[in-house]
Design a protein around this motif. Structure first.
Motif, PDB file in Angstrom:
ATOM      1  N   PHE A 180      64.248  20.900  -5.186  1.00  0.00           N
ATOM      2  CA  PHE A 180      64.371  20.653  -3.745  1.00  0.00           C
ATOM      3  C   PHE A 180      65.802  20.928  -3.286  1.00  0.00           C
ATOM      4  CE2 PHE A 180      65.126  18.233   0.053  1.00  0.00           C
ATOM      5  CZ  PHE A 180      63.927  18.213   0.747  1.00  0.00           C
ATOM      6  N   LEU A 181      66.781  20.388  -4.013  1.00  0.00           N
ATOM      7  CA  LEU A 181      68.184  20.590  -3.648  1.00  0.00           C
ATOM      8  C   LEU A 181      68.546  22.070  -3.699  1.00  0.00           C
ATOM      9  CD1 LEU A 181      69.713  17.596  -5.635  1.00  0.00           C
ATOM     10  CD2 LEU A 181      69.420  17.736  -3.157  1.00  0.00           C
ATOM     11  N   ASN A 182      68.091  22.758  -4.723  1.00  0.00           N
ATOM     12  CA  ASN A 182      68.382  24.183  -4.840  1.00  0.00           C
ATOM     13  C   ASN A 182      67.764  24.989  -3.706  1.00  0.00           C
ATOM     14  OD1 ASN A 182      69.999  24.112  -7.157  1.00  0.00           O
ATOM     15  ND2 ASN A 182      68.229  24.198  -8.529  1.00  0.00           N
ATOM     16  N   ASN A 183      66.568  24.579  -3.266  1.00  0.00           N
ATOM     17  CA  ASN A 183      65.915  25.286  -2.166  1.00  0.00           C
ATOM     18  C   ASN A 183      66.767  25.262  -0.903  1.00  0.00           C
ATOM     19  OD1 ASN A 183      63.629  26.093  -3.541  1.00  0.00           O
ATOM     20  ND2 ASN A 183      62.429  24.302  -2.974  1.00  0.00           N
ATOM     21  N   TYR A 184      67.541  24.185  -0.719  1.00  0.00           N
ATOM     22  CA  TYR A 184      68.383  24.043   0.460  1.00  0.00           C
ATOM     23  C   TYR A 184      69.823  24.457   0.203  1.00  0.00           C
ATOM     24  CZ  TYR A 184      64.665  21.542   2.886  1.00  0.00           C
ATOM     25  OH  TYR A 184      63.489  21.211   3.498  1.00  0.00           O
ATOM     26  N   GLY A 185      70.125  24.929  -0.977  1.00  0.00           N
ATOM     27  CA  GLY A 185      71.490  25.338  -1.293  1.00  0.00           C
ATOM     28  C   GLY A 185      72.463  24.186  -1.396  1.00  0.00           C
ATOM     29  N   ILE A 186      71.959  22.975  -1.665  1.00  0.00           N
ATOM     30  CA  ILE A 186      72.812  21.784  -1.732  1.00  0.00           C
ATOM     31  C   ILE A 186      73.485  21.718  -3.101  1.00  0.00           C
ATOM     32  CG2 ILE A 186      72.803  19.251  -1.777  1.00  0.00           C
ATOM     33  CD1 ILE A 186      70.561  19.437   0.373  1.00  0.00           C
ATOM     34  N   LYS A 187      74.815  21.582  -3.099  1.00  0.00           N
ATOM     35  CA  LYS A 187      75.592  21.587  -4.330  1.00  0.00           C
ATOM     36  C   LYS A 187      76.352  20.291  -4.556  1.00  0.00           C
ATOM     37  CE  LYS A 187      74.329  25.630  -5.629  1.00  0.00           C
ATOM     38  NZ  LYS A 187      73.434  25.734  -6.827  1.00  0.00           N
ATOM     39  N   HIS A 188      76.155  19.303  -3.710  1.00  0.00           N
ATOM     40  CA  HIS A 188      76.893  18.049  -3.869  1.00  0.00           C
ATOM     41  C   HIS A 188      76.088  16.905  -3.273  1.00  0.00           C
ATOM     42  CE1 HIS A 188      80.448  15.302  -2.631  1.00  0.00           C
ATOM     43  NE2 HIS A 188      80.167  15.103  -3.910  1.00  0.00           N
ATOM     44  N   ILE A 189      76.043  15.789  -4.000  1.00  0.00           N
ATOM     45  CA  ILE A 189      75.391  14.559  -3.549  1.00  0.00           C
ATOM     46  C   ILE A 189      76.458  13.496  -3.344  1.00  0.00           C
ATOM     47  CG2 ILE A 189      73.868  12.657  -4.222  1.00  0.00           C
ATOM     48  CD1 ILE A 189      72.274  14.697  -5.879  1.00  0.00           C
ATOM     49  N   ILE A 190      76.412  12.818  -2.185  1.00  0.00           N
ATOM     50  CA  ILE A 190      77.153  11.571  -1.995  1.00  0.00           C
ATOM     51  C   ILE A 190      76.113  10.468  -1.878  1.00  0.00           C
ATOM     52  CG2 ILE A 190      78.709  10.238  -0.528  1.00  0.00           C
ATOM     53  CD1 ILE A 190      80.011  12.820   0.358  1.00  0.00           C
ATOM     54  N   SER A 191      76.067   9.591  -2.868  1.00  0.00           N
ATOM     55  CA  SER A 191      75.097   8.505  -2.900  1.00  0.00           C
ATOM     56  C   SER A 191      75.767   7.186  -2.546  1.00  0.00           C
ATOM     57  CB  SER A 191      74.455   8.397  -4.288  1.00  0.00           C
ATOM     58  OG  SER A 191      73.718   7.190  -4.401  1.00  0.00           O
ATOM     59  N   LEU A 192      75.219   6.506  -1.534  1.00  0.00           N
ATOM     60  CA  LEU A 192      75.644   5.153  -1.207  1.00  0.00           C
ATOM     61  C   LEU A 192      74.608   4.141  -1.692  1.00  0.00           C
ATOM     62  CD1 LEU A 192      77.220   7.028   0.962  1.00  0.00           C
ATOM     63  CD2 LEU A 192      77.740   4.831   2.008  1.00  0.00           C
ATOM     64  N   ASN A 193      73.793   4.555  -2.641  1.00  0.00           N
ATOM     65  CA  ASN A 193      72.823   3.663  -3.254  1.00  0.00           C
ATOM     66  C   ASN A 193      73.560   2.553  -4.007  1.00  0.00           C
ATOM     67  OD1 ASN A 193      70.667   2.734  -5.211  1.00  0.00           O
ATOM     68  ND2 ASN A 193      69.540   4.350  -4.157  1.00  0.00           N
ATOM     69  N   SER A 194      72.967   1.375  -4.076  1.00  0.00           N
ATOM     70  CA  SER A 194      73.610   0.268  -4.793  1.00  0.00           C
ATOM     71  C   SER A 194      73.596   0.468  -6.298  1.00  0.00           C
ATOM     72  CB  SER A 194      72.919  -1.058  -4.438  1.00  0.00           C
ATOM     73  OG  SER A 194      71.551  -1.029  -4.824  1.00  0.00           O
ATOM     74  N   ILE A 195      72.798   1.445  -6.765  1.00  0.00           N
ATOM     75  CA  ILE A 195      72.662   1.691  -8.202  1.00  0.00           C
ATOM     76  C   ILE A 195      73.092   3.123  -8.503  1.00  0.00           C
ATOM     77  CG2 ILE A 195      71.046   1.802 -10.139  1.00  0.00           C
ATOM     78  CD1 ILE A 195      69.346  -0.277  -8.623  1.00  0.00           C
ATOM     79  N   GLU A 196      73.954   3.301  -9.489  1.00  0.00           N
ATOM     80  CA  GLU A 196      74.408   4.631  -9.875  1.00  0.00           C
ATOM     81  C   GLU A 196      73.385   5.284 -10.792  1.00  0.00           C
ATOM     82  OE1 GLU A 196      78.451   6.783 -11.647  1.00  0.00           O
ATOM     83  OE2 GLU A 196      78.153   4.612 -11.860  1.00  0.00           O
ATOM     84  N   LEU A 197      73.255   6.600 -10.682  1.00  0.00           N
ATOM     85  CA  LEU A 197      72.353   7.318 -11.576  1.00  0.00           C
ATOM     86  C   LEU A 197      72.798   7.166 -13.029  1.00  0.00           C
ATOM     87  CD1 LEU A 197      71.800  10.727  -9.719  1.00  0.00           C
ATOM     88  CD2 LEU A 197      70.061   8.977 -10.158  1.00  0.00           C
ATOM     89  N   PRO A 198      71.851   7.068 -13.957  1.00  0.00           N
ATOM     90  CA  PRO A 198      72.197   7.023 -15.384  1.00  0.00           C
ATOM     91  C   PRO A 198      72.813   8.342 -15.848  1.00  0.00           C
ATOM     92  CG  PRO A 198      69.957   6.241 -14.988  1.00  0.00           C
ATOM     93  CD  PRO A 198      70.414   6.879 -13.716  1.00  0.00           C
ATOM     94  N   PRO A 199      73.414   8.343 -17.034  1.00  0.00           N
ATOM     95  CA  PRO A 199      74.093   9.559 -17.533  1.00  0.00           C
ATOM     96  C   PRO A 199      73.188  10.780 -17.643  1.00  0.00           C
ATOM     97  CG  PRO A 199      74.791   7.641 -18.788  1.00  0.00           C
ATOM     98  CD  PRO A 199      73.680   7.178 -17.900  1.00  0.00           C
ATOM     99  N   ARG A 200      71.945  10.608 -18.104  1.00  0.00           N
ATOM    100  CA  ARG A 200      71.096  11.781 -18.324  1.00  0.00           C
ATOM    101  C   ARG A 200      70.819  12.548 -17.034  1.00  0.00           C
ATOM    102  NH1 ARG A 200      65.886  11.065 -21.853  1.00  0.00           N
ATOM    103  NH2 ARG A 200      65.960  13.328 -21.615  1.00  0.00           N
ATOM    104  N   PRO A 201      70.336  11.907 -15.946  1.00  0.00           N
ATOM    105  CA  PRO A 201      70.117  12.687 -14.721  1.00  0.00           C
ATOM    106  C   PRO A 201      71.410  13.232 -14.125  1.00  0.00           C
ATOM    107  CG  PRO A 201      69.633  10.348 -14.368  1.00  0.00           C
ATOM    108  CD  PRO A 201      69.784  10.544 -15.825  1.00  0.00           C
ATOM    109  N   ARG A 202      72.544  12.543 -14.328  1.00  0.00           N
ATOM    110  CA  ARG A 202      73.815  13.112 -13.875  1.00  0.00           C
ATOM    111  C   ARG A 202      74.116  14.400 -14.649  1.00  0.00           C
ATOM    112  NH1 ARG A 202      76.034   7.752 -14.318  1.00  0.00           N
ATOM    113  NH2 ARG A 202      77.560   8.498 -15.851  1.00  0.00           N
TER     114      ARG A 202
END
Length: 326
Positions: A180-202
């Motif tokens: 999905f991100l690639n379809n939109y050419g998105i190359k950066h995420i800013i997450s204000l989620n209270s939980i950080e992504l785990p190492p594997r998906p990062r």
């Protein structure tokens, strides 16, 4: 073989659709920069259309295969040329009482929009006409980034967290969300989620060339001034960016408003709410940021500093530290 569903699905930004001539298996199909109606073929990306809403709240349909938007050009032809959701690509979908939708376009950039109509006979083409043809909308998969929309087309987008269904912990990065991100050419995420992504998906994001900035924020709470600076620095030093939190309103709206303030926009409380900011503490924090930026600009006599770094923040005297959010 017929497309899934009856063609009466709701239209929501970020979702992917098949568009049919209502009640038939004839599907909207992108052919290079052209367009035609073809028999439904399961899984063909040239028949899939991603619904996008731009900063003017105008709907466009981007082809999943070509990346181009459905639109009109000379002589009322329906084509897929533009990579941006421009005025000739703006579509209006109106639900019909007999089922399906009519689709209106603005071929000559006037105030009047006209309906798409099937060309007479067996021609596999549509034209800008006077009598609306019934079209079906078939949602083909669950949304990944719900409520997706561009704030600055091709530069800054916002949405819910991927796979959000009510809790911050629902956030998930996998092959589909990266696609999905690639379809939109998105190359950066800013997450204000209270939980950080785990190492594997990062790691999966890094492998796909997508950077990830996590700035922890609790639901219905304001971020600190230092975190506003982090948001600006993360955005200002990156390429095409998406911002999300959980649902994609309060915290995301706060980050969008902060970026606009750093860019020199004059915003007030109504503008913050228009961006999705929800609670008084978030509005108060943005007003402190606004005053800080204005004060620094006044001292420097130039707004150029806004393009390079945030102004310094000093904790006011005799101010007790905020209690940590539970």
């Amino acid at each position: 073989m017929f497309p899934p569903g009856r063609g009466n699905d709701n239209l929501d930004p970020g979702d992917i659709y098949l568009i049919s001539v209502f009640g038939t298996n004839e599907m909207f199909t992108a052919v290079g920069e052209g367009f035609c109606l073809r028999e439904y073929q399961e899984g063909h990306h040239d028949q899939m259309w991603i619904c996008e809403k731009d900063s003017n709240y105008q709907i466009g349909m981007r082809n999943r295969y070509t990346g181009r938007f459905l639109g009109t050009r000379g002589a009322g032809r329906l084509e897929c040329i533009a990579y941006e959701n421009l005025a000739r690509e703006w579509l209006t979908f109106t639900r019909l009482t007999l089922g399906g939708y009519s689709i209106n376009v603005n071929p000559d950039l006037t105030a009047k929009r006209r309906p798409l109509q099937r060309v007479d006979g067996d021609s596999p083409h549509l034209k800008v006409g006077e009598v609306a043809t019934q079209f079906g909308l078939h949602k083909i998969k669950n949304p990944v980034f719900r409520r997706f929309e561009w704030v600055i087309p091709g530069r800054l987008a916002r949405s819910s967290a991927p796979y959000y269904s009510g809790e911050d912990v629902d956030e998930n990065i996998n092959e589909t969300s990266i696609e999905f991100l690639n379809n939109y050419g998105i190359k950066h995420i800013i997450s204000l989620n209270s939980i950080e992504l785990p190492p594997r998906p990062r790691g999966w994001l890094r492998a796909a060339g997508i950077s990830y900035s996590h700035i922890k924020a609790m639901e219905y709470a304001a971020v600190t001034q230092e975190q506003f600076d982090q948001i600006w620095n993360a955005y200002n030093k990156s390429r095409v960016t998406i911002i999300y939190c959980g649902y994609g309103d309060g915290r995301t709206g706060m980050a969008i408003s902060a970026i606009q303030l750093f860019q020199g926009r004059a915003l007030d409380d109504n503008d913050y709410r228009e961006n999705g900011v929800q609670c008084p503490s978030q509005i108060a924090a943005l007003n402190v940021l606004r005053d800080r930026i204005n004060s620094d600009e006044s001292r420097s006599g130039s707004a150029d500093i806004l393009d390079t770094q945030p102004p310094p923040y000093t904790v006011p005297e005799n101010t007790a530290p905020e209690k940590k959010q539970k």
